[in-house]
Design an enzyme around this catalytic site. Structure first.
Site, mmCIF file in Angstrom:
data_model
loop_
_atom_site.group_PDB
_atom_site.id
_atom_site.type_symbol
_atom_site.label_atom_id
_atom_site.label_comp_id
_atom_site.label_asym_id
_atom_site.label_seq_id
_atom_site.Cartn_x
_atom_site.Cartn_y
_atom_site.Cartn_z
ATOM 1 N N LYS A 127 -1.835 1.267 -0.309
ATOM 2 C CA LYS A 127 -1.220 1.768 -1.543
ATOM 3 C C LYS A 127 -0.370 3.006 -1.267
ATOM 4 O O LYS A 127 0.769 3.103 -1.720
ATOM 5 C CB LYS A 127 -2.332 2.086 -2.550
ATOM 6 C CG LYS A 127 -1.841 2.595 -3.893
ATOM 7 C CD LYS A 127 -2.845 2.310 -4.979
ATOM 8 C CE LYS A 127 -3.965 3.320 -5.043
ATOM 9 N NZ LYS A 127 -3.560 4.616 -5.600
ATOM 10 N N SER A 128 -0.910 3.943 -0.505
ATOM 11 C CA SER A 128 -0.172 5.185 -0.240
ATOM 12 C C SER A 128 1.130 4.900 0.506
ATOM 13 O O SER A 128 2.176 5.472 0.201
ATOM 14 C CB SER A 128 -1.030 6.130 0.601
ATOM 15 O OG SER A 128 -2.136 6.566 -0.139
ATOM 16 N N ARG A 174 5.221 5.262 -0.748
ATOM 17 C CA ARG A 174 6.161 6.074 0.052
ATOM 18 C C ARG A 174 7.301 5.239 0.589
ATOM 19 O O ARG A 174 8.445 5.700 0.656
ATOM 20 C CB ARG A 174 5.397 6.746 1.205
ATOM 21 C CG ARG A 174 4.520 7.901 0.719
ATOM 22 C CD ARG A 174 3.435 8.199 1.719
ATOM 23 N NE ARG A 174 2.684 9.408 1.419
ATOM 24 C CZ ARG A 174 1.703 9.499 0.521
ATOM 25 N NH1 ARG A 174 1.355 8.438 -0.194
ATOM 26 N NH2 ARG A 174 1.076 10.650 0.328
ATOM 27 N N GLY A 181 -1.014 8.588 -10.014
ATOM 28 C CA GLY A 181 -0.813 10.002 -9.682
ATOM 29 C C GLY A 181 0.176 10.154 -8.526
ATOM 30 O O GLY A 181 1.005 11.066 -8.517
ATOM 31 N N SER A 228 -4.297 18.294 -0.385
ATOM 32 C CA SER A 228 -3.830 17.161 -1.186
ATOM 33 C C SER A 228 -2.565 16.584 -0.580
ATOM 34 O O SER A 228 -1.557 17.278 -0.419
ATOM 35 C CB SER A 228 -3.534 17.613 -2.621
ATOM 36 O OG SER A 228 -2.655 16.688 -3.242
ATOM 37 N N GLN A 247 -0.741 14.377 -1.976
ATOM 38 C CA GLN A 247 0.284 14.221 -3.013
ATOM 39 C C GLN A 247 1.070 15.511 -3.170
ATOM 40 O O GLN A 247 2.293 15.498 -3.304
ATOM 41 C CB GLN A 247 -0.367 13.799 -4.332
ATOM 42 C CG GLN A 247 -0.955 12.395 -4.235
ATOM 43 C CD GLN A 247 -1.682 11.959 -5.483
ATOM 44 O OE1 GLN A 247 -1.826 12.724 -6.435
ATOM 45 N NE2 GLN A 247 -2.146 10.723 -5.494
ATOM 46 N N ASP A 284 -11.027 8.872 -1.188
ATOM 47 C CA ASP A 284 -11.079 7.792 -2.184
ATOM 48 C C ASP A 284 -12.315 6.907 -2.038
ATOM 49 O O ASP A 284 -12.528 6.000 -2.837
ATOM 50 C CB ASP A 284 -9.810 6.935 -2.081
ATOM 51 C CG ASP A 284 -8.580 7.717 -2.523
ATOM 52 O OD1 ASP A 284 -8.734 8.655 -3.323
ATOM 53 O OD2 ASP A 284 -7.469 7.397 -2.063
ATOM 54 N N ARG A 335 -15.014 11.331 -10.882
ATOM 55 C CA ARG A 335 -15.755 10.262 -10.185
ATOM 56 C C ARG A 335 -17.202 10.641 -9.876
ATOM 57 O O ARG A 335 -18.045 9.756 -9.729
ATOM 58 C CB ARG A 335 -15.002 9.836 -8.914
ATOM 59 C CG ARG A 335 -13.768 9.014 -9.266
ATOM 60 C CD ARG A 335 -12.980 8.577 -8.072
ATOM 61 N NE ARG A 335 -11.947 7.623 -8.485
ATOM 62 C CZ ARG A 335 -10.897 7.292 -7.742
ATOM 63 N NH1 ARG A 335 -10.734 7.815 -6.544
ATOM 64 N NH2 ARG A 335 -10.023 6.405 -8.189
ATOM 65 N N ARG A 339 -11.413 2.346 -8.599
ATOM 66 C CA ARG A 339 -12.424 2.486 -7.544
ATOM 67 C C ARG A 339 -13.839 2.558 -8.133
ATOM 68 O O ARG A 339 -14.801 2.107 -7.513
ATOM 69 C CB ARG A 339 -12.120 3.677 -6.657
ATOM 70 C CG ARG A 339 -10.759 3.522 -5.966
ATOM 71 C CD ARG A 339 -10.607 4.360 -4.732
ATOM 72 N NE ARG A 339 -9.189 4.531 -4.426
ATOM 73 C CZ ARG A 339 -8.425 3.641 -3.792
ATOM 74 N NH1 ARG A 339 -8.939 2.494 -3.394
ATOM 75 N NH2 ARG A 339 -7.142 3.877 -3.566
HETATM 76 C C1 S3P Z 1 -2.929 9.908 -2.232
HETATM 77 C C2 S3P Z 1 -3.553 11.113 -2.018
HETATM 78 C C3 S3P Z 1 -4.909 11.418 -2.510
HETATM 79 C C4 S3P Z 1 -5.664 10.145 -2.867
HETATM 80 C C5 S3P Z 1 -4.830 9.209 -3.693
HETATM 81 C C6 S3P Z 1 -3.579 8.792 -2.938
HETATM 82 C C7 S3P Z 1 -1.566 9.722 -1.699
HETATM 83 O O1 S3P Z 1 -4.802 12.232 -3.661
HETATM 84 O O2 S3P Z 1 -6.837 10.471 -3.556
HETATM 85 O O3 S3P Z 1 -5.559 8.046 -4.010
HETATM 86 O O4 S3P Z 1 -1.092 8.573 -1.635
HETATM 87 O O5 S3P Z 1 -0.949 10.729 -1.344
HETATM 88 P P1 S3P Z 1 -4.677 13.840 -3.587
HETATM 89 O O6 S3P Z 1 -3.385 14.180 -2.959
HETATM 90 O O7 S3P Z 1 -4.760 14.277 -5.019
HETATM 91 O O8 S3P Z 1 -5.866 14.274 -2.784
#
Ligand code: S3P
Length: 436
Positions: free
Chosen positions: A24-25, A29, A97, A168, A170, A316, A347, A389
């Site tokens: 997914k990440s 990107r 997010g 983080s 993100q 996660d 969570r 999740r």
């Molecule tokens: C992610 C970063 C993580 C993770 C999320 C995906 C990403 O979040 O929990 O499921 O793709 O960069 P955080 O950056 O808030 O830790």
């Protein structure tokens, strides 16, 4: 099927082979960076799930043509760093997010304004963690109480040195993307090893990124070379199958082509510490990302103490780890994981409350939990709370519980793992999904 629920029974042991959808990440990107590349990127193994399809929709609304010859292949006609067009309407990030925080980084430095919004669930999540540092870079962003919707008035940005208070990916990625549009260089200092897919993809695209842990620096401008990438299987989705084997299988299961980037494999280290035997074979690289096959053998689990860097490297995976901990002998103690409280749901609180409905005894802590196992679980009606999740973890808890378990509010599983129920069925689990 917004009101989908899943019923599951503990039963015959699981067996067979399985695969998991794309990461997914990396899918988020690849889409965003492919849009900013100069030319056509081809992405295979894209995850066609709720979260990543929200990003695809946003990218299209920014004027980028993306063809999808089949569900998991994207051809992105990147128009360069300055090729995005102002969208007519707010961009809807749904529950994602990652979409909101990464796109905010790209959009802060454009020459036009736009709005980033999302579902009620996403509107509850903290955005000050990106808005504050973006403002330090000169961004003009309005939002109420540090939450979406984000009103972004594109403005010139300047590079900064930013020490992140939480690890983080993100936030880090948001600032690195904004740094592509800033004057001077942008340095992010991370307190722990948050996933580094943005850095790896940027490097594969010849961007001027340098990594000198814990500092990551990006130079602005330049030309991003298009991507030609097969997205690895998502180790966070694989985690559900690994735990399923450990709690409910009698045979080994192999998962092919899983991303094993060390910033993501905390779950493998944790399960190994708990006594699992997981073999990693056939290592190869894809656009700078390590990929391998995983074979997991059934094993009795023991409790473990988990903290430090393992938290961010498995961030996660804690909902499913709570299920594993109920089946492990002895104490599992997780600390330093307060970030779990600002995910799609809180969570720690939600998993504690729902597992208790199945009879689990859990000591909830502000930054983690303590679970002493093995525990006998009994089937009940539980709630996935619209958090993918959480819902998948509760289905696995149902595999360990006597009798039947119903997981309500489980349609969200499609946010990251479409085909999850079918996958468990293929392995022989007694599980089915029903619309309400
Ligand atoms: C992610 C970063 C993580 C993770 C999320 C995906 C990403 O979040 O929990 O499921 O793709 O960069 P955080 O950056 O808030 O830790």
């Amino acid at each position: 099927m917004t009101h989908m629920h899943i019923t599951v029974r503990s039963g015959g042991p699981l067996s067979g082979t399985a695969s998991v959808p794309g990461d997914k990440s990396i899918s988020h990107r690849a889409l965003i960076l492919g849009a900013l590349a100069d030319g056509t990127s081809e992405i295979r193994g894209f995850l066609p799930a709720g979260d990543t399809l929200a990003t695809l929709d946003c990218i299209r609304k920014l004027g980028i043509q993306v063809e999808q010859p089949d569900l998991t292949t994207l051809v992105i006609n990147g128009k360069g760093l300055y090729g995005l067009c102002p969208p007519d309407l707010p961009l809807d990030c749904k529950n994602a997010g990652t979409a909101m925080r990464l796109l905010a980084g790209v959009l802060a430095g454009q020459s036009y304004s736009c709005v980033l919004d999302g579902s009620p669930q996403l509107r509850r999540r903290p955005m000050a963690r990106i808005v504050d540092p973006l403002r330090e870079m000169g961004a003009r962003i309005e939002c109420a109480d540090g939450r979406a919707p984000l009103y972004i008035y594109g403005s010139p940005l300047r590079g900064v040195m930013y020490e992140m208070p939480v690890a983080s990916a993100q936030v880090k990625s948001c600032l690195l993307l904004a740094g592509l549009y800033a004057t001077g260089h942008t340095t992010v200092i991370e307190p722990g090893p948050a996933r580094d897919h943005t850095e790896r993809l940027l490097l594969a695209m010849d961007a001027a990124v340098s990594v000198d842990h814990p500092r990551i620096t990006v130079e602005p401008g330049g030309v991003l070379r298009p991507l030609d990438l097969t997205v690895p299987g998502d180790v966070s989705s694989a985690a559900f199958l690994l735990v399923a084997v450990l709690v409910a299988a009698r045979e080994a299961i192999q998962l092919a082509g899983i991303g094993v980037n060390p910033t993501r494999t905390g779950i493998l280290d944790i399960l190994a510490r708990m006594g699992a035997d997981i073999q990693v074979t056939n290592l190869s690289y894809e656009a700078g990302e390590p990929v391998a096959d995983l074979t997991v053998y059934p094993a009795g689990l023991q409790g473990a103490r988990i903290g430090g860097d393992l938290i961010v490297r498995a961030i996660d995976e804690f909902p499913v780890l709570m299920v594993a901990a109920t089946q492990a002998a002895g104490e599992t103690r997780v600390s330093g994981a307060q970030e779990l409280r600002v995910k799609e749901t809180d969570r720690i609180a939600v998993m504690t409350a729902e597992l208790r409905k199945l009879g689990a005894a859990i000591d909830e802590q502000p930054d983690g939990f303590v679970i002493v196992g093995p525990q006998r679980l009994a089937g009940a009606v539980v709630d996935g709370h619209g958090d993918h999740r959480v819902a998948m973890s509760l289905v696995l808890a149902g595999l360990c519980a006597e009798g039947e378990t119903t997981v309500k509010n489980a349609a969200c599983i499609d946010d990251s793992f479409p085909g999850f129920v079918e996958m468990l069925q293929t392995l022989g689990a007694e599980v089915e999904q029903n619309g309400e």
